[in-house]
Design a protein around this motif. Structure first.
Motif, PDB file in Angstrom:
ATOM      1  N   VAL A   1       1.023  -1.236  -0.177  1.00  0.00           N
ATOM      2  CA  VAL A   1       0.102   0.130   0.118  1.00  0.00           C
ATOM      3  C   VAL A   1       0.786   1.194   0.110  1.00  0.00           C
ATOM      4  O   VAL A   1       2.134   1.152   0.531  1.00  0.00           O
TER       5      VAL A   1
ATOM      6  N   GLN B   1      -1.546   6.472   1.618  1.00  0.00           N
ATOM      7  CA  GLN B   1      -2.877   5.825   1.937  1.00  0.00           C
ATOM      8  C   GLN B   1      -2.829   5.089   3.147  1.00  0.00           C
ATOM      9  O   GLN B   1      -3.635   5.241   3.982  1.00  0.00           O
TER      10      GLN B   1
ATOM     11  N   LYS C   1      -3.283   8.061   5.641  1.00  0.00           N
ATOM     12  CA  LYS C   1      -4.573   8.093   5.519  1.00  0.00           C
ATOM     13  C   LYS C   1      -5.393   7.492   6.420  1.00  0.00           C
ATOM     14  O   LYS C   1      -6.586   7.768   7.220  1.00  0.00           O
ATOM     15  N   GLU C   2      -5.252   6.146   6.294  1.00  0.00           N
ATOM     16  CA  GLU C   2      -5.856   5.306   7.299  1.00  0.00           C
ATOM     17  C   GLU C   2      -5.819   5.223   8.767  1.00  0.00           C
ATOM     18  O   GLU C   2      -6.624   5.143   9.585  1.00  0.00           O
TER      19      GLU C   2
END
Length: 374
Positions: free
Chosen positions: A130, A134, A137-138
């Motif tokens: 990933v 991202q 962001k998670e």
């Protein structure tokens, strides 16, 4: 003011460069590395977990049976620079080095990293399929929730309390509240978190009201808006109280001492002689000057709570945020995540410090950073 802001922004460039350079050099001499982690996972019986890699156990980074080499390697038997690589195809080792970028010299890797970061190209995690943006962001909702609400709670309570203590300096109220504040400061946040879990966590025999895992419940999406707000508050209450304990004590004493210094100054006596009420003196004259030192400590408190200060709390309450992500990335030698988060956090911290200076001028218009005169 525009020229001052421009100078501060330009000053961020060498500051950020220095942070990244020092961190990159330190990592080159750190034991272990991503290549060794892959090799350890391939070896039968090798424990490559985060705890084993920082322990003194066999296969750990600080094992007494191995000798570390700068850049992430070690000599074992003199035939390989990577621990446990004997018996593996040298071509496979070279493929691993190329995959993680270690086939290039360190200066070239550093220049390429900075060039990518300037374009906000952070790539992917070494061990997670990933992108790093991202991944951040998670984890961001947890850190935003903890950092924002903890900072607001501590300041909304500590500033009025500190003002009240300054006005009542030496009174019984001041003595008892000081004792409570000092005791709260002395208690580690994670220890207070465990106490709250025992008393108020789910499964407690006293008041089992607050959940102990996650930011929201599994059924959060199906709840009405008022139930969502309540569920969100129930999950955050114990973590925020645990984090705010130390920050609350520091802000309260800082506010009290700052107001005491200002109350004893000559201009306060002059304002009282003019017939102004205590409220007018306190909030019309003293407040603006006394709050400057409190504002000065805000960027450090905010950044600490937002990124680093929540590590233990995230672990205790099973919250997967940026603090836990940074720690796991360092232990697991996921350098792509380590340097990316360091770059982003440092950049944000520098801008928050600039924002703090701008707030100075809003609180006290007499401050002029252009002429450095007050």
């Amino acid at each position: 003011m525009l020229a001052y802001i421009l100078r501060r922004v330009l000053l961020m460039i060498p500051t950020l460069f220095g942070i990244m350079l020092v961190s990159f050099v330190v990592v080159q001499f750190a034991p272990g590395g991503p290549v060794e982690r892959i090799i350890a996972q391939l070896q039968q019986g090798a424990d490559s977990s985060a705890t084993a890699r920082i322990s003194g156990s066999a296969g750990g980074d600080f094992s007494a049976t191995t000798q570390s080499q700068p850049g992430g390697g070690s000599m074992e038997g003199g035939s390989s620079k990577y621990r446990g690589a004997q018996g593996l195809d040298p071509k496979f080792i070279k493929q691993l080095e190329a995959q993680f970028g270690f086939d290039k010299p360190a200066p070239e890797r550093f220049v390429m990293m900075l060039w990518n970061y300037l374009r906000f190209d952070f790539g992917k995690s070494y061990f997670r399929d990933v992108s790093i943006l991202q991944l951040i962001k998670e984890k961001l909702p947890v850190s935003i929730s903890l950092g924002l609400w903890m900072t607001l709670l501590s300041y909304l309570i500590s500033i009025p309390l500190g003002i009240r203590k300054a006005i009542s300096d030496g009174s019984r109220f001041d003595t008892w509240t000081s004792a409570i504040v000092i005791i709260g400061y002395a208690i580690p946040g994670f220890l207070f978190a465990i106490l709250l879990i025992i008393l108020f966590g789910e499964g407690s025999s006293v008041a089992p009201f607050f959940p102990l895992r996650g930011l929201v419940s599994d059924t959060f999406a199906t709840l009405p808006w008022y139930a969502k707000a309540l569920d969100y508050a129930r999950h955050l209450t114990l973590p925020i109280l645990s984090m705010a304990l130390g920050a609350f004590a520091t802000s309260t004493l800082l506010t009290k001492n700052s107001f005491l210094d200002e109350i004893r100054k000559q201009y306060v006596l002059t304002a009282r002689m003019k017939g102004l009420t205590e409220t007018q003196v306190l909030y019309g004259h003293v407040f603006r000057n006394a709050m400057l030192i409190v504002i000065a400590g805000f960027p450090g408190a905010f950044i600490s709570a937002f990124f680093a200060g929540s590590l233990l709390i995230e672990t205790v309450f099973s919250l997967d945020g940026l603090g836990l992500l940074s720690f796991e990335s360092i232990v697991n030698r996921d350098y792509a995540v380590v340097f990316s988060t360091l770059y982003i956090f440092s950049l944000l911290g520098l801008f928050v410090n600039l924002l703090s200076d701008l707030v100075y001028t809003w609180v006290d218009p007499r401050i002029d950073f252009e002429t450095r005169e007050v």
